[in-house]
Motif scaffolding. Sequence first.
Motif, mmCIF file in Angstrom:
data_model
loop_
_atom_site.group_PDB
_atom_site.id
_atom_site.type_symbol
_atom_site.label_atom_id
_atom_site.label_comp_id
_atom_site.label_asym_id
_atom_site.label_seq_id
_atom_site.Cartn_x
_atom_site.Cartn_y
_atom_site.Cartn_z
ATOM 1 N N UNK A 84 0.958 -1.149 -0.239
ATOM 2 C CA UNK A 84 0.004 0.028 -0.007
ATOM 3 C C UNK A 84 0.866 1.229 -0.101
ATOM 4 N N UNK A 85 2.262 0.995 -0.057
ATOM 5 C CA UNK A 85 2.998 2.247 0.092
ATOM 6 C C UNK A 85 3.754 2.718 -1.171
ATOM 7 N N UNK A 86 3.775 3.818 -1.488
ATOM 8 C CA UNK A 86 4.551 4.407 -2.675
ATOM 9 C C UNK A 86 5.522 5.362 -2.234
ATOM 10 N N UNK A 87 6.704 5.122 -2.929
ATOM 11 C CA UNK A 87 7.833 5.999 -2.375
ATOM 12 C C UNK A 87 8.208 7.002 -3.268
ATOM 13 N N UNK A 88 8.425 8.421 -2.886
ATOM 14 C CA UNK A 88 9.059 9.197 -3.753
ATOM 15 C C UNK A 88 10.133 9.804 -3.160
ATOM 16 N N UNK A 89 11.307 9.597 -3.812
ATOM 17 C CA UNK A 89 12.707 9.964 -3.152
ATOM 18 C C UNK A 89 13.370 10.585 -4.163
ATOM 19 N N UNK A 90 14.209 11.522 -3.978
ATOM 20 C CA UNK A 90 15.079 12.045 -5.222
ATOM 21 C C UNK A 90 16.275 11.447 -5.379
ATOM 22 N N UNK A 91 16.664 10.453 -4.167
ATOM 23 C CA UNK A 91 17.907 9.709 -4.447
ATOM 24 C C UNK A 91 17.862 8.261 -4.874
ATOM 25 N N UNK A 92 18.485 8.265 -6.329
ATOM 26 C CA UNK A 92 18.417 6.959 -6.756
ATOM 27 C C UNK A 92 18.881 5.802 -5.925
ATOM 28 N N UNK A 93 19.973 6.126 -5.045
ATOM 29 C CA UNK A 93 20.445 5.191 -4.276
ATOM 30 C C UNK A 93 19.452 4.580 -3.242
ATOM 31 N N UNK A 94 18.689 5.545 -2.609
ATOM 32 C CA UNK A 94 17.722 5.088 -1.615
ATOM 33 C C UNK A 94 16.486 4.339 -2.563
ATOM 34 N N UNK A 95 16.040 4.812 -3.677
ATOM 35 C CA UNK A 95 15.284 4.001 -4.345
ATOM 36 C C UNK A 95 15.629 2.692 -4.565
ATOM 37 N N UNK A 96 16.652 2.570 -4.998
ATOM 38 C CA UNK A 96 17.029 1.153 -5.435
ATOM 39 C C UNK A 96 17.251 0.306 -4.072
ATOM 40 N N UNK A 97 17.731 0.782 -2.841
ATOM 41 C CA UNK A 97 17.758 0.218 -1.644
ATOM 42 C C UNK A 97 16.338 -0.446 -1.349
ATOM 43 N N UNK A 98 15.382 0.281 -1.508
ATOM 44 C CA UNK A 98 13.989 0.088 -1.260
ATOM 45 C C UNK A 98 13.412 -1.065 -2.277
ATOM 46 N N UNK A 99 14.121 -0.826 -3.519
ATOM 47 C CA UNK A 99 13.239 -1.563 -4.668
ATOM 48 C C UNK A 99 14.144 -2.942 -4.285
ATOM 49 N N UNK A 100 15.101 -3.236 -4.131
ATOM 50 C CA UNK A 100 15.760 -4.587 -3.692
ATOM 51 C C UNK A 100 15.218 -5.177 -2.325
ATOM 52 N N UNK A 101 15.077 -4.469 -1.275
ATOM 53 C CA UNK A 101 14.588 -5.074 -0.136
ATOM 54 C C UNK A 101 13.245 -5.033 -0.088
ATOM 55 N N UNK A 102 12.262 -4.249 -0.378
ATOM 56 C CA UNK A 102 11.000 -4.314 -0.378
ATOM 57 C C UNK A 102 10.479 -4.355 -1.814
ATOM 58 N N UNK A 103 10.435 -5.268 -2.440
ATOM 59 C CA UNK A 103 9.964 -5.424 -3.999
ATOM 60 C C UNK A 103 8.360 -4.970 -4.239
ATOM 61 N N UNK A 104 7.521 -5.444 -3.044
ATOM 62 C CA UNK A 104 6.226 -4.798 -3.187
ATOM 63 C C UNK A 104 5.907 -3.455 -3.114
#
Lengths: 585, 76
Positions: A341-361
């Motif tokens: 149910x979460x959507x992430x909006x973060x300008x930092x590509x590193x943080x986005x990738x960390x979340x993509x890998x750890x929490x694919x949902x």
Amino acid sequence: MTAAPSITQNLAPTPAAYLQAARRVQAGEVPNLRPLRVAVLSTVSAQLLQPFLIVEGARRGLQIAPWFAPFGQLEVTALAADGPLYAQNPEAIVILARLEELAPEFFERTGSLDAAVARLRDLLRSLRERTAAALFIVNFAQPERLTAGVGDAMLESSQAFAIEKANAALAVACRAVSGAFVFDYARVVAEHGLRGWHDARMFALARQPWSVAAQIATSGALARTLRAAFIAPAKCLVLDADNTLWGGVVGEEGLGGIALGDDYPGNVFKRFQKHLRTLKERGVLLALASKNEEADVLAVLDQHADSILHREDFALMRINWQEKSANLREIAAALNLGIDALVLFDDNPFEREEVRVALPEVRVLDVPADPLQYGAVLAESEAFDQLTISAEDQQRAGMYQQEQARAEASRAAASPEEFLAGLQMVATIGAVGADTLPRVAQLLAKTNQFNLTTRRHTAAQISEMIASGSVALWLRLADRFGDHGLVGVAIARPMDSEWTIDTFLLSCRVIGRSVETALLARLAELVKTKGGSELMGEYFPTAKNALVRDFYPQHAFMDCGGNRWRKSLSDALPSPSYIGVHFHE
Amino acid sequence: MNDKLLQILADTLGVDVGTLNEETSMENTAAWDSVAHLNLVLSLEQSFGQRFSPDEFMQMQSVAAIRRALAAHGAP
């Protein structure tokens, strides 16, 4: 929110490419799609849309199986109760009627469109009498050329204005029929542009008015509307702080050094904050997950004169130095939401990738480097699309704030019972009627966790069940911290003296307060007065509802095997003493 | 040789490109119906960067006829 697999990505804008992809979708090569039977009733030959609709649906989590009625036969198709339309058992019916066919005289000398609107209104009613399918009326686009040309805007009988009025009347007609919606085709045409929309050759050859680009745009927008109707939207937008809510790093540049104000570049971020506030007012929860010193971020939210968003606009804040994914996990848990149910909006590509890998949902948005595009990217993500917005949606953020206050109170109480008693809960329970039906249908559509059967009945189907003798109850809950709104639904249907609990659910924001026991007790009481002697409960396991696996055994129902339980109604079911219960007549 | 045309025809009809040849036509190919025909010519237009008249749509009912139409437009 399935990540769209490569089958539907980067396609050439040709029927050949879409046909290839559509065959692979139909063969089941894209996993985790929700099947959806869609019937299209049209005044033009619409079946060329088929591959585009299938592919655009798959991009949005739907496996659309379209069926096209013979064109030009709106009423004939709708009125034939044993005809091919109802044999398809469609879950959605799209009425695609153009003014060119409905009111051809309008294009020679302008006039009223009342008759065309009335015809569609009658069609909606005819369909609703025969089916519980969701109904979508395609509204009217502006013509490519106005009969009066540059003079139209001054005319009392302006063609352009007559079409706008007719579209407003179509919306009124849809609001009067449960489960009927406008598909805003006029908007799709405007966004794409009228020039290049039609292909006169196609209409001359095959009664099909669109260019290929128009077919793709129409199918994409229709799939988007269908998704909003059939798939629950994301609930919470998790935002970063630095370079997302303002320009620069507050920890380094200080309160006065960040870009947030009325001049460039601060005005870009101020505008984005306004966009976020609008989203919040529509019912989307905002949360903050930032690697920062908490005091620095709070100083901006509390003290910066140009910050549109303040501390109380966020349902939850996690400002610390731990990994982003850990914060997202905590946010989901604290708000009682699924990770998806979460959507992430973060300008930092590193943080986005960390979340993509750890929490694919988690749906991680591709935030562009240019902050001017933040708002558009958020809107075009389609993540928070909703066809109807209820009063509860608009109050939701405040409710979650109250929830945080309740959590504080919970730490002070000695025992759970003492805490619950201290909440001074008052439940109001009533029979589902026209006023509560939209919210009830919305809860059925989106409740995943505390939901015993996860049946997704539409408003029309619920009305039908009530009309044929089922008992449908809603529950509202208030406590000393505020009003939660309508948060519970129970539906039971009779089979002689044995009644089956078709639906039993609770919004996640009131889980853990035993309010479900009060609702079950009231349901049992009502079923008994209607002559029922036994209540049958079912549990259909899903990926999300393990929480309620033992709901019936916990309420002293007897195991019948196969995830079914029964309870004799000879004695009343107990209701918790610390919840005041009112019955709404 | 002009495999691009046969590949687009195969994608449109949903058949293996190996089943198609210079003799293939609407008349001798079941999957090449009137809906497939429109999709085919629209796909050819985009892929070859050409635009055909309604009369050409009606004439392009075989691989040979399509090659003639493409040649008339100076398409490779």
